[in-house]
Motif scaffolding. Structure first.
Motif, PDB file in Angstrom:
ATOM      1  N   LEU B 742      -8.630   5.157   5.213  1.00  0.00           N
ATOM      2  CA  LEU B 742      -9.566   4.858   3.510  1.00  0.00           C
ATOM      3  C   LEU B 742      -8.316   4.238   2.778  1.00  0.00           C
ATOM      4  O   LEU B 742      -9.628   3.446   1.574  1.00  0.00           O
ATOM      5  CB  LEU B 742     -10.010   6.874   3.094  1.00  0.00           C
ATOM      6  CG  LEU B 742     -10.237   6.566   2.274  1.00  0.00           C
ATOM      7  CD1 LEU B 742     -12.212   5.780   1.638  1.00  0.00           C
ATOM      8  CD2 LEU B 742     -10.476   8.500   1.623  1.00  0.00           C
ATOM      9  N   THR B 743      -7.526   4.667   2.262  1.00  0.00           N
ATOM     10  CA  THR B 743      -6.356   4.081   1.742  1.00  0.00           C
ATOM     11  C   THR B 743      -6.648   2.729   1.529  1.00  0.00           C
ATOM     12  O   THR B 743      -6.261   1.721   0.488  1.00  0.00           O
ATOM     13  CB  THR B 743      -4.816   4.453   2.122  1.00  0.00           C
ATOM     14  OG1 THR B 743      -4.944   6.103   1.457  1.00  0.00           O
ATOM     15  CG2 THR B 743      -4.219   4.123   0.722  1.00  0.00           C
ATOM     16  N   GLU B 746      -9.631   0.972   0.534  1.00  0.00           N
ATOM     17  CA  GLU B 746      -9.827   1.696  -1.508  1.00  0.00           C
ATOM     18  C   GLU B 746      -9.114   0.141  -2.080  1.00  0.00           C
ATOM     19  O   GLU B 746      -9.323  -0.169  -3.202  1.00  0.00           O
ATOM     20  CB  GLU B 746      -9.272   1.992  -1.794  1.00  0.00           C
ATOM     21  CG  GLU B 746     -10.450   3.915  -1.655  1.00  0.00           C
ATOM     22  CD  GLU B 746     -11.224   4.136  -2.792  1.00  0.00           C
ATOM     23  OE1 GLU B 746     -11.069   3.121  -3.416  1.00  0.00           O
ATOM     24  OE2 GLU B 746     -12.511   4.865  -2.607  1.00  0.00           O
ATOM     25  N   ASP B 747      -7.502  -0.038  -1.423  1.00  0.00           N
ATOM     26  CA  ASP B 747      -7.069  -0.957  -1.739  1.00  0.00           C
ATOM     27  C   ASP B 747      -7.530  -2.104  -1.936  1.00  0.00           C
ATOM     28  O   ASP B 747      -7.904  -2.493  -2.510  1.00  0.00           O
ATOM     29  CB  ASP B 747      -5.572  -0.966  -0.706  1.00  0.00           C
ATOM     30  CG  ASP B 747      -4.346  -1.994  -1.217  1.00  0.00           C
ATOM     31  OD1 ASP B 747      -4.343  -2.928  -2.263  1.00  0.00           O
ATOM     32  OD2 ASP B 747      -3.221  -1.947  -0.858  1.00  0.00           O
ATOM     33  N   GLN B 750     -10.284  -2.258  -4.743  1.00  0.00           N
ATOM     34  CA  GLN B 750      -9.985  -2.449  -5.835  1.00  0.00           C
ATOM     35  C   GLN B 750      -8.893  -3.363  -6.476  1.00  0.00           C
ATOM     36  O   GLN B 750      -8.964  -3.859  -7.321  1.00  0.00           O
ATOM     37  CB  GLN B 750      -8.716  -1.099  -6.479  1.00  0.00           C
ATOM     38  CG  GLN B 750      -9.951   0.156  -6.093  1.00  0.00           C
ATOM     39  CD  GLN B 750      -8.793   1.845  -6.234  1.00  0.00           C
ATOM     40  OE1 GLN B 750      -7.957   1.621  -7.316  1.00  0.00           O
ATOM     41  NE2 GLN B 750      -9.443   2.539  -5.528  1.00  0.00           N
ATOM     42  N   THR B 751      -8.754  -3.680  -6.054  1.00  0.00           N
ATOM     43  CA  THR B 751      -7.335  -5.006  -5.835  1.00  0.00           C
ATOM     44  C   THR B 751      -7.994  -6.364  -5.409  1.00  0.00           C
ATOM     45  O   THR B 751      -7.461  -7.174  -6.457  1.00  0.00           O
ATOM     46  CB  THR B 751      -6.547  -4.173  -5.358  1.00  0.00           C
ATOM     47  OG1 THR B 751      -6.153  -5.170  -3.629  1.00  0.00           O
ATOM     48  CG2 THR B 751      -5.439  -3.442  -5.488  1.00  0.00           C
ATOM     49  N   LEU B 760     -16.738   4.183  -1.593  1.00  0.00           N
ATOM     50  CA  LEU B 760     -16.744   4.885  -0.368  1.00  0.00           C
ATOM     51  C   LEU B 760     -15.927   5.950  -1.143  1.00  0.00           C
ATOM     52  O   LEU B 760     -15.440   6.428  -1.489  1.00  0.00           O
ATOM     53  CB  LEU B 760     -14.837   4.037  -0.181  1.00  0.00           C
ATOM     54  CG  LEU B 760     -14.696   2.373   0.043  1.00  0.00           C
ATOM     55  CD1 LEU B 760     -13.516   2.704   0.292  1.00  0.00           C
ATOM     56  CD2 LEU B 760     -15.512   2.384   1.496  1.00  0.00           C
ATOM     57  N   THR B 761     -16.515   7.316   0.060  1.00  0.00           N
ATOM     58  CA  THR B 761     -16.174   8.787   0.400  1.00  0.00           C
ATOM     59  C   THR B 761     -15.873   9.137   1.637  1.00  0.00           C
ATOM     60  O   THR B 761     -16.866   8.912   2.494  1.00  0.00           O
ATOM     61  CB  THR B 761     -17.039   9.285   0.064  1.00  0.00           C
ATOM     62  OG1 THR B 761     -17.589   8.611  -1.587  1.00  0.00           O
ATOM     63  CG2 THR B 761     -17.310  10.874  -0.790  1.00  0.00           C
TER      64      THR B 761
END
Ligand SMILES: [Zn+2]
Lengths: 92, 1003
Positions: B742-743, B746-747, B750-751, B760-761
């Motif tokens: 997940l991290t 997300e990375d 977002q980036t 994402l959940t």
């Protein structure tokens, strides 16, 4: 143990965050166009500065947002915090 | 013997409350308010232990945390005993039991004392030089060292005490409740700052609170009375919190400080019951004022370590504060004025002072003149050249110093004395300051390292004697001024105080005092706890150790539990002198936290036992417990491992479960798999970029297996993702990888790809997963959900249906990790146990068999399916795993794609995944075992290792997965797996062992 001012949540203890290494290393838009050396430069080469360093941090135990931090690695002083995509507020 | 050296009339000791205690089995008495040290001294006991290396008798030397000798073991309850406690710090309570640590068979007759006679053979680095060889002897050496060098005994049973943690935020933290700390706390709190004042003693006031001397007055009254009055007043300030018995352990960046509060160490065992023992304070202060004071230095001279030799300031505290005479015939030895204060205190209490030996030519300060009035003999320009007395000092020998102080001249004078007070000046306690990142500067006129104002972090100051002010006038004036500036205060009640003091004018310093004997024949101890002498330091320098950090480690100077609080300055001084270096340039060793030792209990607080780490349990956990499952830890999850029946071994249970799953039907709790809900108009594009295979064309209602790489091309995670609707997917990850995946996602979102419309959940805990597998799984599911059309046409392999069980919405996937026809029911977690039980009921007639992770691993290995993290280790590409089929070669890009054709990843001699069969089908390989080709090679080349290994009940033979160099090309080749007592013959095979045609998926 420092305090980081998350641009979304405010000041929080360092234990809520995880470090994501050097900032402003954009993933190449067309990796297939790159030579092995060029790709390796992106993949492996990171600075390890004593002094002002631009870093990525993630508020992993909070809002889960990634953002940038300008930190002096010699004394952990944080000079600026800014969102992804924003220009550094201090000279790089 | 009953407190023969106690004087009456002392306000800090409650002489109406007599307490009994035991020291080395002997019953003794003291009073409430005593420390163990003061109570022992009242009973005329100085000898408390033996030194570390030479086992020399050692006595109480100080009255505080810098104590190097009086280190005792408290109690003998195997779960509560406390080693390495300083007798000078522990408060006396009824029933206290203490034992000397470093002596055997007892403190008065110690067998290790033989080391003292052997001491010429035990120079610096002796242990390094001797016990290095031969290596096979090490176990014997270790036994000898451990038994002769007792540093206390650890408790052998779990600690029954309760410990606590507390987070605290304040505007101003004041560390130290001496006169400057009290002033700072008052100024701070009265000017609208939420203030916390902490002090390690039970009574505030530092050394000033018992400084009852005509020479030191504030506004016409003795300093102790003035301070007592101030302390009374600050107790009523609303903004001020005061914590005594609280010692600061560590000062980290951003004013984050750790302090340990003792809540019940001073109470008797009965009073302690159900009370918290210690509390660790985690303090964030906007500003910090350090007022930690200073400690007196010893003097370094021949045989300066005998019981009865103490710091002069300790003698003063024992008489003035505890009402205890430390001897009947006391001598004092100094290079400065402070022993004269001790002399006056002793005189007032009627103690006989034999003499004062002062290495200075003279001093005409007020306090010295005061002492001279009492007709005490002062030997100016003299030094002690030797002391006598084995278990207690009995004589000192003094001689006149030569002009340059390097030698002695004249006649030797021998004086009888039973206690010697020494003072070599004062050392500011800068430990906390340097821990916080502050830098020190050196002041050469009195040889002290001080906080450098220009190199102090902006949100703190040091005041009082830890800042180098030793005269009460300077302390008051500068503390007042500095705190005002620091906190922006205009007017202070301390602005116009009239302070009287005795200013010291004469100074003389000799780091290593001369004797009439040559240095080789003397024993001038530097570090009392670790038994290193000035000689050792000089030897280390001769042997080429130049850095202070190296000398410290080689001689062990400053490495005891006292962290060299007494010894460091002298070691530095001697090194500087011997090497001709300036002390300021030499610098100090690094002061590391904790300042005083912390108990493990205080560090972990309440996070013990089941609270040590989070435990995650699935919704069906209690069912597994009731059905006698054995559990294994997977990350923080408790997963059912196997379900032994009727005394089955693990092997037997797993064989039974594995057969049942293939012959009829098995049921698995797969709830711990990570689940990520992915929504947004760009969800398909996102999956395209994070997985190696193509996703855009996956139809709604279909499932697909995906492999996720790191940017370096190595396999990172895998799992099945289902398209629930046009813009809605549910991804599964491995159990251990869920949070990291997940991290990572997300990375990227977002980036790198903020333009993508994707959300994402994590829903791992929200849904539970029941996996039903085997030829009868369809029959079970049709009973549980009769309305669902389970025909292959309507519900084929790798597809999904929304459904309802007993009115509960659920998602059913037809997917398989075992190669059998199987289904996964995903259901809201609070209904999951109910649905699990419905499935068990429905399967009764089909011998439905719950199976755990071990059987799951076995079944998938039969099919050659990998487990990331077991068959991969962060160095395997998809191609290494023989999974080239999953690479979307036509895709423009995905995470890790470019790395798949780096020169290193396309080497054909990389380790690659293969199947392995043992020539003897009954032989089961060990996971992790090495694979070699030639047995007589030296060194033998390791070609790979076994990653998964099981006995397959469905094939009735042993099977294994392994990685081997160039493995893809080696099918049919024979290798060895060498074990401790045999070599196992193996043959490389395909990775799929069972049902190679995948017929059973649709059976
Ligand atoms: Zn945040």
């Amino acid at each position: 143990m420092f305090i980081i001012n998350c641009p979304y949540c405010g000041e929080r203890d360092q234990t809520e965050f995880s470090s994501g290494g050097e900032a402003h290393i954009a993933r190449p838009k067309q990796p297939t166009e790159l030579s092995d050396d060029e790709w390796a430069e992106f993949l492996f080469m990171r600075k390890n500065i004593k002094g002002i360093q631009f870093e990525r941090w993630n508020h992993s135990h909070g809002c889960r947002k990634w953002f940038n931090v300008v930190r002096d690695t010699s004394n952990d002083k944080i000079h600026a915090v800014y969102k992804m995509g924003e220009k550094p507020p201090v000279n790089k | 013997m009953s407190q023969e050296l106690r004087i009456n009339n002392n306000k800090f000791i409650d002489q109406t409350t007599r307490l009994s205690f035991k020291f080395n089995g002997e019953k003794l008495y003291g009073y409430k308010g005593d420390t163990l040290a003061s109570a022992l001294l009242a009973n005329n006991i100085h000898l408390v232990g033996r030194s570390f290396k030479y086992h020399r008798p050692r006595g109480i030397m100080t009255c505080g945390s810098e104590e190097p000798n009086a280190i005792v073991q408290i109690g003998n309850d195997p779960s509560l005993t406390d080693p390495n406690v300083r007798a000078t710090e522990i408060e006396l309570y009824e029933g206290l039991e203490a034992f000397s640590q470093n002596c055997w068979p007892n403190v008065k007759f110690d067998i290790g004392g033989i080391n003292n006679l052997l001491s010429p053979l035990l120079p610096a680095g002796f242990y390094y030089k001797t016990f290095m060889w031969p290596a096979s002897f090490w176990e014997k050496y270790e036994f000898f060292i451990r038994h002769s060098a007792g540093l206390g005994k650890s408790p052998t049973k779990p600690d029954r005490d309760i410990y606590d943690h507390k987070y605290y935020h304040c505007d101003v933290l004041v560390v130290g409740g001496g006169i400057s700390g009290i002033m700072a706390a008052k100024l701070s709190a009265e000017n609208n700052n939420e203030t916390l004042l902490i002090d390690d003693k039970n009574i505030l006031g530092g050394t000033t609170i018992y400084q009852n001397n005509d020479c030191f007055q504030i506004d016409g009254i003795h300093t102790n009375y003035w301070l007592e009055n101030e302390i009374k007043k600050i107790k009523n300030i609303k903004n001020l919190t005061i914590k005594t018995r609280t010692s600061l352990a560590a000062y980290h960046g951003y004013n984050y400080l750790l302090a340990k509060e003792n809540l019940s160490d001073h109470l008797s065992p009965d009073e302690r019951k159900n009370k918290i023992r210690q509390r660790l304070w985690k303090i964030r202060a906007k500003k910090v004022i350090i007022a930690t004071g200073s400690i007196e230095r010893p003097l370094i001279f021949n045989n300066n370590d005998r019981p009865g030799i103490m710091l002069s300031s300790a003698i003063k505290k024992f008489i003035d504060f505890y009402g205890v005479k430390t001897g009947k015939e006391i001598s004092l030895f100094t290079n400065n004025d402070s022993v004269y204060e001790t002399a006056i205190s002793l005189k007032k209490s009627g103690v006989n002072i034999i003499s004062i030996i002062d290495i200075r030519d003279k001093s005409s300060s007020k306090i010295v003149k005061e002492v001279e009035k009492h007709n005490i003999k002062i030997y100016w320009n003299h030094t002690i050249v030797n002391t006598e007395g084995y278990r207690r000092i009995s004589f000192i020998e003094i001689m006149k110093l030569s002009d340059d102080g390097s030698g002695v001249i004249g006649k030797k004078i021998k004086l009888k004395t039973d206690c010697l007070g020494i003072s070599g000046g004062w050392t500011p306690m800068v430990h906390l300051f340097t821990q916080s990142g502050g830098k020190l500067k050196f002041r050469s006129n009195d040889n002290v390292f001080l906080p450098d104002k220009n190199k102090t972090p902006s949100d703190q100051i040091s005041i009082g004697s830890c800042n180098g002010d030793f005269d009460i006038k300077d302390i008051i004036l500068n503390s007042n001024k500095d705190v005002k500036t620091f906190l922006g205060i205009e007017n202070s009640p301390f602005d116009n105080l009239k302070v009287e003091s005795s200013r010291e004018e004469m100074k003389r310093n000799i780091w290593l005092l001369p004797s009439d004997k040559p240095i080789g024949k003397t024993k001038p101890f530097l570090d009392f706890q670790n038994d290193s002498t000035a000689k050792d330091v000089k030897l280390a320098l001769r042997e080429g150790f130049k850095s202070i950090e190296h000398v410290k480690r080689y001689t062990t100077t400053g490495m005891g539990t006292d962290q060299g609080k007494l010894s460091n300055m002298h070691a530095l001084g001697i090194i500087a002198e011997t090497t001709g270096t300036n002390m300021g340039e030499l610098g100090t060793t690094t002061f590391r936290p904790p300042y005083t030792p912390l108990t493990f209990g205080a560090i972990v607080g309440r996070n013990v036992g089941e609270f040590f780490d989070h435990t995650r349990k699935t919704a069906m956990h209690n069912w597994h417990v009731q059905n006698k499952a054995k559990f294994e830890n997977v990350g923080q999850w408790k997963r059912a491992w196997y379900y032994p029946k009727n005394g089955e071994t693990m092997f037997e249970a797993v064989q039974r479960e594995s057969k049942a799953a293939r012959e009829s039907v098995g049921i698995l709790d797969a709830s711990t798999l990570g689940k990520i809900d992915i929504q947004g108009t760009d969800a398909s594009e996102f999956l395209n970029r994070v997985y190696t295979n193509a996703w855009s064309k996956l139809a709604v209602g279909k499932c697909r297996y995906g492999l996720m790489l790191n940017e370096d091309g190595m396999v990172y995670d895998d799992g099945v993702t289902t398209r629930l609707s046009e813009n809605h997917y549910i991804m599964t990850t491995t159990t251990g990888g869920a949070a990291n995946v997940l991290t990572k996602l997300e990375d990227y979102l977002q980036t790198e790809w903020p333009e993508l419309d994707v959300y994402l959940t994590t829903v791992t805990d929200h849904f539970s997963t029941i996996s039903i597998c085997g030829p009868n799984s369809k029959k079970i599911l049709s009973k549980v959900i009769p309305d669902l059309d389970l025909s292959d046409e309507n519900f084929p392999h790798m597809s999904f249906k929304n459904s309802i069980i007993n009115g509960i919405k659920c998602r059913v996937m037809r997917i398989s990790f075992t190669g059998e026809h199987s289904y996964e029911i995903n259901i809201q977690s609070n209904y999951a146990k109910h649905v699990w039980e419905l499935c068990m009921d429905a399967g009764k007639n089909y011998n439905i068999t719950p199976y755990g992770t071990e059987t799951m691993h076995l079944l998938r290995a039969e099919k050659g399916f990998i487990i990331t993290g077991q068959d991969t280790d962060g160095t395997m590409t998809p191609s290494d795993l023989q999974m080239d089929w999953i690479i979307g070669k036509k895709k423009f890009d995905f995470i890790g794609k470019r790395s798949l054709y780096r020169s290193d990843t396309i080497r054909d001699d990389r380790k690659q995944l293969v199947g392995l069969l043992t020539d003897d089908p009954k032989e089961i390989l060990e996971e992790g075992a090495q694979i070699v080709e030639k047995l007589n090679q030296k060194p033998v080349e390791m070609l790979g290792h076994v990653t998964s290994s099981y006995f397959s009940p469905n094939l009735n033979k042993s099977i294994a997965l392994a990685v081997i160099k160039s493995g893809k090309k080696l099918k049919g080749k024979k290798f060895f797996v060498p074990m401790e007592n045999k070599n196992i013959n193996v043959t490389v095979t395909d990775t799929v062992f069972f049902d190679k045609e995948n017929k059973r998926l649709n059976a």
